[in-house]
Design a protein around this motif. Structure first.
Motif, PDB file in Angstrom:
ATOM      1  N   ALA A 195       0.963  -1.197   0.017  1.00 30.63           N
ATOM      2  CA  ALA A 195       0.085  -0.084  -0.021  1.00 30.63           C
ATOM      3  C   ALA A 195       0.944   1.330   0.091  1.00 30.63           C
ATOM      4  CB  ALA A 195      -1.023   0.096   1.236  1.00 30.63           C
ATOM      5  N   GLU A 196       1.698   1.219   0.807  1.00 29.85           N
ATOM      6  CA  GLU A 196       2.790   2.431   1.042  1.00 29.85           C
ATOM      7  C   GLU A 196       3.597   2.455  -0.560  1.00 29.85           C
ATOM      8  OE1 GLU A 196       6.534   3.955   3.677  1.00 29.85           O
ATOM      9  OE2 GLU A 196       5.905   2.001   3.943  1.00 29.85           O
ATOM     10  N   ASP A 197       3.975   1.577  -1.121  1.00 30.17           N
ATOM     11  CA  ASP A 197       4.545   1.755  -2.412  1.00 30.17           C
ATOM     12  C   ASP A 197       3.417   2.138  -3.290  1.00 30.17           C
ATOM     13  OD1 ASP A 197       7.074   1.161  -1.697  1.00 30.17           O
ATOM     14  OD2 ASP A 197       7.024  -0.883  -2.222  1.00 30.17           O
ATOM     15  N   THR A 198       2.225   1.918  -3.434  1.00 31.92           N
ATOM     16  CA  THR A 198       1.210   2.255  -4.224  1.00 31.92           C
ATOM     17  C   THR A 198       1.090   3.790  -4.077  1.00 31.92           C
ATOM     18  OG1 THR A 198       0.041   0.208  -4.322  1.00 31.92           O
ATOM     19  CG2 THR A 198      -1.241   2.088  -4.761  1.00 31.92           C
ATOM     20  N   VAL A 199       0.898   4.509  -2.738  1.00 33.25           N
ATOM     21  CA  VAL A 199       0.976   5.809  -2.902  1.00 33.25           C
ATOM     22  C   VAL A 199       2.212   6.396  -3.425  1.00 33.25           C
ATOM     23  CG1 VAL A 199       0.809   7.528  -1.018  1.00 33.25           C
ATOM     24  CG2 VAL A 199      -0.865   5.497  -0.951  1.00 33.25           C
ATOM     25  N   ARG A 200       3.321   5.835  -3.199  1.00 31.30           N
ATOM     26  CA  ARG A 200       4.514   6.441  -3.637  1.00 31.30           C
ATOM     27  C   ARG A 200       4.517   6.396  -5.278  1.00 31.30           C
ATOM     28  NH1 ARG A 200       7.830   3.206  -0.993  1.00 31.30           N
ATOM     29  NH2 ARG A 200       8.526   4.738   0.276  1.00 31.30           N
ATOM     30  N   TRP A 201       4.071   5.201  -5.782  1.00 28.14           N
ATOM     31  CA  TRP A 201       3.915   5.221  -7.214  1.00 28.14           C
ATOM     32  C   TRP A 201       3.080   6.189  -7.800  1.00 28.14           C
ATOM     33  CZ3 TRP A 201       0.244   4.445 -10.619  1.00 28.14           C
ATOM     34  CH2 TRP A 201       0.678   4.226 -11.883  1.00 28.14           C
ATOM     35  N   ALA A 202       1.776   6.301  -6.904  1.00 33.85           N
ATOM     36  CA  ALA A 202       0.700   7.657  -7.484  1.00 33.85           C
ATOM     37  C   ALA A 202       1.351   8.766  -7.355  1.00 33.85           C
ATOM     38  CB  ALA A 202      -0.354   7.400  -6.595  1.00 33.85           C
TER      39      ALA A 202
END
Length: 186
Positions: A72-79
């Motif tokens: 989830a953290e990497d998804t936010v970073r990616w976004a």
């Protein structure tokens, strides 16, 4: 030159003008001059400037291809990185300024349509992260999307860098408020 090659030159020129000078700089005449494609050729493909501009934006619009298996953290970073890259490399700061000033309603509607179409996979992934407990159960996903895009837009308006160091700073600020129970530590 093939039809596809001509279409590509037209789209490239329209997007380059859009990124560098904003939507008001995109006209059949300016695209013809910038691309080296005759105005008559452009008019055979597009009835007017609005149709040309919409087609150029749509040509650069694809649903986001969110990498699989991200936390989830990497998804936010990616976004955050994706929003930054879309603004910098597709629409540009000039287009962003025009949308903020609401000086070109046709372009605004095209751009908003592009944003809505492209963020569907991210919305879906964030909802799945909530369901899995990776993100807080009470999150308003639409608000999260607005905050992520808004942070990028605000920094660009202010002329500040949105490099990877900035992405990490924003993530550090937001993550405690987004993460699910037991996932607060970074």
């Amino acid at each position: 030159m093939s039809r596809a090659g001509v279409d590509e030159r037209i789209s490239f020129a329209a997007l380059d003008l859009l990124r560098s000078r904003g939507p008001s700089a995109v006209s059949v005449e300016s695209v013809a001059a910038h691309s080296g494609v005759a105005k008559t050729t452009i008019y055979r493909r597009f009835e007017n400037r609005d149709e040309l501009l919409a087609a150029a934006v749509v040509s650069a619009t694809r649903p986001i291809d969110l990498p699989e298996g991200l936390s989830a953290e990497d998804t936010v970073r990616w976004a955050l990185r994706h929003a930054r890259d879309m603004i910098e490399n597709v629409v540009g700061r000039g287009a962003l300024a025009a949308v903020m000033a609401d000086g070109d309603p046709v372009f605004r509607d095209v751009l908003l349509g592009m944003i809505r179409a492209s963020i569907g996979p991210l919305r879906h992934d964030l909802r799945a992260e909530v369901a899995d407990g990776e993100l807080r159960a009470d999150l308003d996903i639409e608000l999260v999307l607005s905050v992520l895009m808004g942070a990028v837009i605000a920094e660009m308006i202010r002329g500040r860098p949105t490099d990877d160091e900035w992405v990490e700073s924003v993530l550090g600020l937001l993550w405690p408020g987004l993460s699910g129970p037991g996932r607060r530590a970074r």
